[in-house]
Design an enzyme around this catalytic site. Structure first.
Site, PDB file in Angstrom:
ATOM      1  N   TYR A 150      26.232  86.606  42.332  1.00 47.29           N
ATOM      2  CA  TYR A 150      27.467  86.309  43.063  1.00 47.29           C
ATOM      3  C   TYR A 150      27.641  84.803  43.241  1.00 47.29           C
ATOM      4  O   TYR A 150      28.702  84.246  42.944  1.00 47.29           O
ATOM      5  CB  TYR A 150      27.418  87.011  44.417  1.00 47.29           C
ATOM      6  N   LYS A 154      30.551  82.366  41.574  1.00 51.16           N
ATOM      7  CA  LYS A 154      31.395  81.496  42.402  1.00 51.16           C
ATOM      8  C   LYS A 154      31.299  80.045  41.944  1.00 51.16           C
ATOM      9  O   LYS A 154      32.308  79.334  41.847  1.00 51.16           O
ATOM     10  CB  LYS A 154      30.973  81.611  43.875  1.00 51.16           C
TER      11      LYS A 154
END
Length: 323
Positions: A150, A154
């Site tokens: 994750y 990002k």
């Protein structure tokens, strides 16, 4: 004026939509999208005529093409959609497809159809990996080195957005959110979901699971302050950002024990007793990779607001949502 908000069905997306409806001129049209057509926030129901709610699977190029076209330009685009931390870790392919591939396609579609449009991207403190105990992070003193898929996804989008802004393709702002708590609604796939669950669920008479130790330190921010800062992000002059469009938003550092103490102080022992400690090594590994120490002076210079004390955060939640 026209604004697009992706991921608008989530709690932060709903609160942001309401804030935009209350703070923008009456001629502003706000388009909100999610995999299920988002509702008009009840707190802004009087502005329903200014909202276009669209069901949109943003992983499908033809859907993005229909949503983003030069015949219907936006002044500002908020990118909030995504697979959260635990979900992206559990399903790598899905995280890449939604968090990276779909987002890149949106950015490319925007630069092709409405170059220079303002894009506000919700990034995360997860772009940083573990740091030495007590080390205080700012935007320049340590390179981001995420310890989760994750966080990596990002960070890749941040780098793209910064380069697209440097080249004049877009006017990007990547705001790195602290853990947002207390969120209303249901538990999510975020590894940090427990930070809201252990406060929200007891106030509704439900049990909550605490998967990390009580001495865990966290960098958090109230939804009220996060939404206020997301609204502010669109008003900052592009030249104020300097060489990087990424900024660490203000928050506060708390321990889980302090959160539990605040729960008991406001909700009483019976609500505190609804929190069950059940260690989860997978969640703990992700959470422990996030630093709780941030210097946010740059964000303050850019006009972003500081957060409220956690006690006030809980009081604000209970005044709106608790039974």
């Amino acid at each position: 004026m026209s604004i697009l908000v992706t991921g608008a069905g989530g709690y932060v997306g709903q609160e942001l939509t309401a804030a935009l409806l209350h703070s923008t001129p009456p001629e502003t049209i706000i388009t909100i999208t999610d995999v299920v057509a988002p509702r008009v926030p009840p707190s802004a129901a009087q502005h329903a005529s200014r909202v276009r709610s669209i069901q949109a699977d943003l992983t499908l190029p033809q859907v993005v093409d229909a949503l983003i076209k030069d015949s219907n330009p936006y002044d500002t685009v908020y990118i909030l959609h995504g697979i959260m931390s635990s979900g992206a870790e559990a399903n790598f392919e899905l995280g890449i497809h939604v968090n990276l591939d779909a987002t890149r396609y949106i950015l490319d579609r925007l630069r092709a159809t409405m170059p220079g449009v303002k894009v506000i991207y919700t990034s995360s403190l997860a772009v940083y990996g573990p740091t030495p105990r007590g080390f205080v992070i700012d935007e320049t003193n340590i390179p981001p080195m995420p310890s989760s898929s994750y966080g990596a996804q990002k960070l890749i989008v941040e780098i793209l957005l910064n380069d697209y802004s440097r080249r004049g393709f877009l006017d990007g702002r990547a705001v790195r959110l602290p853990t947002v708590t207390v969120r209303a609604g249901r538990p999510t796939q975020a590894a940090s979901s427990f930070a809201s669950d252990i406060i929200r669920e007891p106030f509704h008479g439900r049990k909550a699971i605490l998967p990390v130790s009580r001495n865990t330190e966290m960098w958090i921010c109230s939804p009220y302050t996060v939404v206020r800062n997301l609204v502010h992000a669109r008003d900052i002059p592009r030249e104020a950002f300097g060489e990087t469009r990424s900024v660490n938003l203000p928050g506060i550092k708390v321990t889980v024990q302090e959160m539990l103490d605040a729960l008991e102080q406001i909700g009483g022992r019976e609500r505190r007793a609804l929190v069950e400690e059940r260690y989860d090594p997978d969640v703990d590994r992700i959470v422990q990779s996030w630093s709780p120490n941030f210097n946010t002076e740059r964000a303050k210079r850019l006009g972003f607001a500081e957060d409220i004390p956690f006690i006030e955060n809980i009081k604000q939640y209970t005044s709106q949502f608790a039974q």
